[in-house]
Design a protein around this motif. Structure first.
Motif, PDB file in Angstrom:
ATOM      1  N   GLU A  11       0.847  -1.184   0.000  1.00  8.00           N
ATOM      2  CA  GLU A  11       0.000   0.000   0.000  1.00  8.00           C
ATOM      3  C   GLU A  11       0.886   1.238   0.000  1.00  8.00           C
ATOM      4  O   GLU A  11       2.062   1.183   0.354  1.00  8.00           O
ATOM      5  N   PHE A  25     -13.137   7.613   3.707  1.00  5.63           N
ATOM      6  CA  PHE A  25     -12.660   6.245   3.533  1.00  5.63           C
ATOM      7  C   PHE A  25     -13.151   5.736   2.179  1.00  5.63           C
ATOM      8  O   PHE A  25     -14.234   6.084   1.727  1.00  5.63           O
ATOM      9  N   ASN A  26     -12.362   4.933   1.522  1.00  3.97           N
ATOM     10  CA  ASN A  26     -12.665   4.337   0.220  1.00  3.97           C
ATOM     11  C   ASN A  26     -12.815   5.362  -0.907  1.00  3.97           C
ATOM     12  O   ASN A  26     -13.352   5.036  -1.966  1.00  3.97           O
ATOM     13  N   GLY A  38      -5.960   3.828  -6.743  1.00  4.01           N
ATOM     14  CA  GLY A  38      -6.424   3.059  -5.596  1.00  4.01           C
ATOM     15  C   GLY A  38      -7.459   3.817  -4.797  1.00  4.01           C
ATOM     16  O   GLY A  38      -8.034   4.800  -5.279  1.00  4.01           O
ATOM     17  N   LYS A  39      -7.696   3.334  -3.566  1.00  2.16           N
ATOM     18  CA  LYS A  39      -8.695   3.935  -2.687  1.00  2.16           C
ATOM     19  C   LYS A  39      -8.096   4.169  -1.311  1.00  2.16           C
ATOM     20  O   LYS A  39      -7.236   3.416  -0.858  1.00  2.16           O
ATOM     21  N   ASP A  41      -7.532   3.770   2.326  1.00  2.41           N
ATOM     22  CA  ASP A  41      -7.771   2.611   3.172  1.00  2.41           C
ATOM     23  C   ASP A  41      -7.831   2.998   4.643  1.00  2.41           C
ATOM     24  O   ASP A  41      -8.785   2.684   5.335  1.00  2.41           O
ATOM     25  N   GLU A  42      -6.816   3.709   5.131  1.00  2.00           N
ATOM     26  CA  GLU A  42      -6.776   4.120   6.529  1.00  2.00           C
ATOM     27  C   GLU A  42      -6.392   5.584   6.620  1.00  2.00           C
ATOM     28  O   GLU A  42      -5.653   6.092   5.786  1.00  2.00           O
ATOM     29  N   SER A  53      -3.376   5.921   4.047  1.00  2.00           N
ATOM     30  CA  SER A  53      -2.827   4.845   3.224  1.00  2.00           C
ATOM     31  C   SER A  53      -3.772   4.609   2.058  1.00  2.00           C
ATOM     32  O   SER A  53      -4.974   4.840   2.155  1.00  2.00           O
ATOM     33  N   VAL A  54      -3.201   4.164   0.956  1.00  2.00           N
ATOM     34  CA  VAL A  54      -3.966   3.918  -0.260  1.00  2.00           C
ATOM     35  C   VAL A  54      -3.824   2.451  -0.629  1.00  2.00           C
ATOM     36  O   VAL A  54      -2.716   1.960  -0.834  1.00  2.00           O
ATOM     37  N   LYS A  55      -4.955   1.754  -0.686  1.00  2.00           N
ATOM     38  CA  LYS A  55      -4.976   0.361  -1.140  1.00  2.00           C
ATOM     39  C   LYS A  55      -4.921   0.416  -2.660  1.00  2.00           C
ATOM     40  O   LYS A  55      -5.782   1.014  -3.303  1.00  2.00           O
TER      41      LYS A  55
END
Length: 155
Positions: A11, A25-26, A38-39, A41-42, A53-55
């Motif tokens: 990530e 979020f997301n 990405g999306k 994440d946290e 953070s980016v998933k």
């Protein structure tokens, strides 16, 4: 929105450049050319220094980015920082609830500092279980709200 700091467990870990907004979020994260990477994440860190953070999306690899690379987010996917700050106490409500003996000027209504909180206390009438009201049956007695009153037996 932010800058890439380093890759963590596949990530992206980024610091936010917008100090008065927090990402949803997301929420989708984009490159400058508007391609989705990405999306969110946290979201972490203190309120004045937000990190996220980016998933990574399909085909994206977090370690392929360099430190300092910019990432972007849609303006409709940001929340104002005020939603996460404590709300100030409303002095007028404390006055009317009888928790304060002095009222702020707009709420004074001509009451001086000799205000007594007891003036605003309302009397409460408590019914005994034998009085009719919500919760007693038609026939009388402590049967309860939905109990049948019987058919012509009087009680």
């Amino acid at each position: 929105m932010g800058t890439f700091m380093h890759a963590v467990e596949d990530e992206m870990f980024c610091s936010s450049l917008i100090s008065d907004r927090v990402p949803y979020f997301n929420a989708p994260i984009y490159l400058q050319n508007k391609s989705v990477i990405g999306k969110v994440d946290e979201i972490l860190g203190p309120i004045n220094e937000v990190y996220f953070s980016v998933k990574m999306g399909e085909g994206m690899i977090a370690s392929s980015f360099k430190q300092g690379d910019k990432v972007y987010i849609g303006g409709d996917k940001l929340l104002p920082i005020e939603r996460f700050l404590p709300k100030p106490k409303v002095a007028g409500m404390l006055y009317f609830m009888g928790l304060s003996t002095s009222a702020p000027e707009p709420y004074s209504l001509g009451v001086t500092s000799t205000f007594s909180p007891l003036l605003y206390m309302l009397p409460i009438h408590c019914r005994s279980s034998s009085e009719r009201g919500r919760g007693t049956a038609r026939g009388s007695g402590p049967r309860g709200r939905g109990a049948p009153g019987g058919r012509g037996r009087g009680g």
